[in-house]
Scaffold this motif. Structure first.
Motif, PDB file in Angstrom:
ATOM      1  N   THR A 137      43.201   9.478  22.635  1.00  0.00           N
ATOM      2  CA  THR A 137      44.088  10.314  21.825  1.00  0.00           C
ATOM      3  C   THR A 137      43.452  11.681  21.598  1.00  0.00           C
ATOM      4  OG1 THR A 137      45.021   8.377  20.736  1.00  0.00           O
ATOM      5  CG2 THR A 137      45.320  10.490  19.636  1.00  0.00           C
ATOM      6  N   ARG A 138      42.156  11.709  21.284  1.00  0.00           N
ATOM      7  CA  ARG A 138      41.455  12.983  21.087  1.00  0.00           C
ATOM      8  C   ARG A 138      41.468  13.807  22.369  1.00  0.00           C
ATOM      9  NH1 ARG A 138      38.302   9.932  17.492  1.00  0.00           N
ATOM     10  NH2 ARG A 138      36.879   9.204  19.104  1.00  0.00           N
ATOM     11  N   ALA A 139      41.265  13.176  23.492  1.00  0.00           N
ATOM     12  CA  ALA A 139      41.274  13.892  24.770  1.00  0.00           C
ATOM     13  C   ALA A 139      42.663  14.460  25.062  1.00  0.00           C
ATOM     14  CB  ALA A 139      40.825  12.967  25.903  1.00  0.00           C
ATOM     15  N   LEU A 140      43.693  13.688  24.764  1.00  0.00           N
ATOM     16  CA  LEU A 140      45.063  14.162  24.969  1.00  0.00           C
ATOM     17  C   LEU A 140      45.360  15.354  24.068  1.00  0.00           C
ATOM     18  CD1 LEU A 140      47.845  13.927  26.256  1.00  0.00           C
ATOM     19  CD2 LEU A 140      48.414  12.219  24.523  1.00  0.00           C
ATOM     20  N   GLU A 141      44.968  15.272  22.808  1.00  0.00           N
ATOM     21  CA  GLU A 141      45.199  16.387  21.882  1.00  0.00           C
ATOM     22  C   GLU A 141      44.439  17.636  22.314  1.00  0.00           C
ATOM     23  OE1 GLU A 141      44.294  14.921  17.966  1.00  0.00           O
ATOM     24  OE2 GLU A 141      46.237  13.906  17.806  1.00  0.00           O
ATOM     25  N   SER A 198      43.606  18.405  25.395  1.00  0.00           N
ATOM     26  CA  SER A 198      44.293  18.900  26.589  1.00  0.00           C
ATOM     27  C   SER A 198      45.561  19.660  26.208  1.00  0.00           C
ATOM     28  CB  SER A 198      44.635  17.720  27.509  1.00  0.00           C
ATOM     29  OG  SER A 198      45.378  18.156  28.614  1.00  0.00           O
ATOM     30  N   GLN A 199      46.317  19.137  25.261  1.00  0.00           N
ATOM     31  CA  GLN A 199      47.532  19.812  24.806  1.00  0.00           C
ATOM     32  C   GLN A 199      47.207  21.156  24.155  1.00  0.00           C
ATOM     33  OE1 GLN A 199      49.184  16.745  22.319  1.00  0.00           O
ATOM     34  NE2 GLN A 199      50.524  15.991  23.956  1.00  0.00           N
ATOM     35  N   ALA A 200      46.150  21.206  23.366  1.00  0.00           N
ATOM     36  CA  ALA A 200      45.742  22.459  22.718  1.00  0.00           C
ATOM     37  C   ALA A 200      45.338  23.495  23.755  1.00  0.00           C
ATOM     38  CB  ALA A 200      44.602  22.194  21.736  1.00  0.00           C
ATOM     39  N   GLN A 201      44.632  23.071  24.793  1.00  0.00           N
ATOM     40  CA  GLN A 201      44.231  23.995  25.862  1.00  0.00           C
ATOM     41  C   GLN A 201      45.457  24.546  26.576  1.00  0.00           C
ATOM     42  OE1 GLN A 201      41.677  21.376  28.081  1.00  0.00           O
ATOM     43  NE2 GLN A 201      39.820  22.282  27.215  1.00  0.00           N
ATOM     44  N   LEU A 202      46.410  23.687  26.865  1.00  0.00           N
ATOM     45  CA  LEU A 202      47.628  24.123  27.552  1.00  0.00           C
ATOM     46  C   LEU A 202      48.417  25.096  26.684  1.00  0.00           C
ATOM     47  CD1 LEU A 202      49.585  24.034  29.914  1.00  0.00           C
ATOM     48  CD2 LEU A 202      50.587  21.980  28.912  1.00  0.00           C
ATOM     49  N   ARG A 203      48.598  24.761  25.405  1.00  0.00           N
ATOM     50  CA  ARG A 203      49.315  25.671  24.494  1.00  0.00           C
ATOM     51  C   ARG A 203      48.642  27.036  24.438  1.00  0.00           C
ATOM     52  NH1 ARG A 203      49.927  21.090  21.387  1.00  0.00           N
ATOM     53  NH2 ARG A 203      48.108  21.591  20.132  1.00  0.00           N
ATOM     54  N   THR A 204      47.325  27.062  24.354  1.00  0.00           N
ATOM     55  CA  THR A 204      46.585  28.323  24.295  1.00  0.00           C
ATOM     56  C   THR A 204      46.772  29.116  25.580  1.00  0.00           C
ATOM     57  OG1 THR A 204      44.947  27.377  22.793  1.00  0.00           O
ATOM     58  CG2 THR A 204      44.291  29.349  24.011  1.00  0.00           C
ATOM     59  N   ALA A 205      46.685  28.455  26.709  1.00  0.00           N
ATOM     60  CA  ALA A 205      46.883  29.148  27.993  1.00  0.00           C
ATOM     61  C   ALA A 205      48.288  29.722  28.099  1.00  0.00           C
ATOM     62  CB  ALA A 205      46.613  28.190  29.155  1.00  0.00           C
ATOM     63  N   LEU A 206      49.291  28.962  27.698  1.00  0.00           N
ATOM     64  CA  LEU A 206      50.670  29.440  27.776  1.00  0.00           C
ATOM     65  C   LEU A 206      50.911  30.606  26.828  1.00  0.00           C
ATOM     66  CD1 LEU A 206      52.593  26.061  28.017  1.00  0.00           C
ATOM     67  CD2 LEU A 206      52.214  27.726  29.841  1.00  0.00           C
ATOM     68  N   GLU A 207      50.364  30.530  25.627  1.00  0.00           N
ATOM     69  CA  GLU A 207      50.570  31.607  24.656  1.00  0.00           C
ATOM     70  C   GLU A 207      49.893  32.906  25.084  1.00  0.00           C
ATOM     71  OE1 GLU A 207      52.554  32.164  22.022  1.00  0.00           O
ATOM     72  OE2 GLU A 207      53.445  30.303  22.722  1.00  0.00           O
ATOM     73  N   HIS A 208      48.822  32.817  25.845  1.00  0.00           N
ATOM     74  CA  HIS A 208      48.102  34.015  26.260  1.00  0.00           C
ATOM     75  C   HIS A 208      48.414  34.448  27.691  1.00  0.00           C
ATOM     76  CE1 HIS A 208      45.877  32.728  22.697  1.00  0.00           C
ATOM     77  NE2 HIS A 208      45.739  34.024  22.512  1.00  0.00           N
ATOM     78  N   ALA A 209      49.348  33.796  28.325  1.00  0.00           N
ATOM     79  CA  ALA A 209      49.749  34.174  29.686  1.00  0.00           C
ATOM     80  C   ALA A 209      50.376  35.562  29.683  1.00  0.00           C
ATOM     81  CB  ALA A 209      50.744  33.150  30.244  1.00  0.00           C
ATOM     82  N   GLN A 210      50.137  36.323  30.721  1.00  0.00           N
ATOM     83  CA  GLN A 210      50.732  37.656  30.851  1.00  0.00           C
ATOM     84  C   GLN A 210      52.202  37.588  31.230  1.00  0.00           C
ATOM     85  OE1 GLN A 210      49.059  40.627  30.108  1.00  0.00           O
ATOM     86  NE2 GLN A 210      47.710  39.080  29.230  1.00  0.00           N
ATOM     87  N   ASP A 211      52.611  36.483  31.826  1.00  0.00           N
ATOM     88  CA  ASP A 211      54.007  36.280  32.214  1.00  0.00           C
ATOM     89  C   ASP A 211      54.775  35.592  31.094  1.00  0.00           C
ATOM     90  OD1 ASP A 211      53.662  37.315  34.800  1.00  0.00           O
ATOM     91  OD2 ASP A 211      53.049  35.363  35.582  1.00  0.00           O
ATOM     92  N   ALA A 212      56.064  35.860  31.046  1.00  0.00           N
ATOM     93  CA  ALA A 212      56.925  35.140  30.116  1.00  0.00           C
ATOM     94  C   ALA A 212      57.002  33.693  30.586  1.00  0.00           C
ATOM     95  CB  ALA A 212      58.319  35.763  30.081  1.00  0.00           C
ATOM     96  N   VAL A 213      56.776  32.767  29.679  1.00  0.00           N
ATOM     97  CA  VAL A 213      56.911  31.344  29.973  1.00  0.00           C
ATOM     98  C   VAL A 213      57.984  30.808  29.036  1.00  0.00           C
ATOM     99  CG1 VAL A 213      55.797  29.086  30.075  1.00  0.00           C
ATOM    100  CG2 VAL A 213      54.488  31.153  30.652  1.00  0.00           C
ATOM    101  N   ILE A 214      59.054  30.322  29.656  1.00  0.00           N
ATOM    102  CA  ILE A 214      60.208  29.835  28.911  1.00  0.00           C
ATOM    103  C   ILE A 214      60.556  28.460  29.451  1.00  0.00           C
ATOM    104  CG2 ILE A 214      62.638  30.258  28.360  1.00  0.00           C
ATOM    105  CD1 ILE A 214      62.016  33.272  29.072  1.00  0.00           C
TER     106      ILE A 214
END
Length: 118
Positions: free
Chosen positions: A5-9, A11-27
């Protein structure tokens, strides 16, 4: 909490951070074409905050003249699962909150989660 569960959380936090800081619009949108995710770059490009965009149909960011074709293509895809533009990069026009059109490149993906299509 289990290690898995900790590993999944993490991983999800890393993905959210990457998406929020992407230079492209992610929708992301659900199977009905309603926006379920909108990152900071989408806010910058289109002028809608995430609060304004999430829950609204994707058509709010499409010029009116393309909306009927989009609706038709979505219905066809949902009925046949035969992608027309999924997996391709296409050039088209986006529509900002202020009504300004601008050129963009679009890449579409589809996936399943627990049997539901996205």
């Amino acid at each position: 909490m289990t290690e898995r569960t900790r590993a999944l959380e993490a991983s999800q936090a890393q993905l959210r951070t990457a998406l929020e800081h992407a230079q492209d619009a992610v929708i992301s949108a659900d199977h009905s074409g309603n926006i379920i995710y909108w990152n900071q770059s989408a806010e910058n490009f289109f002028g809608y905050s995430a609060e304004e965009a999430v829950g609204k149909p994707l058509t709010i960011i499409m010029p009116e003249r393309f909306r009927e074709a989009h609706s038709r293509d979505m219905k066809q895809y949902m009925a046949t699962r035969q992608p027309k533009v999924i997996g391709q990069i296409i050039e088209l026009l986006g529509l900002k909150k202020d009504g300004t059109e601008f050129p963009l490149e679009l890449s579409l993906s589809a996936w399943k989660v627990a049997g539901a299509d996205f």
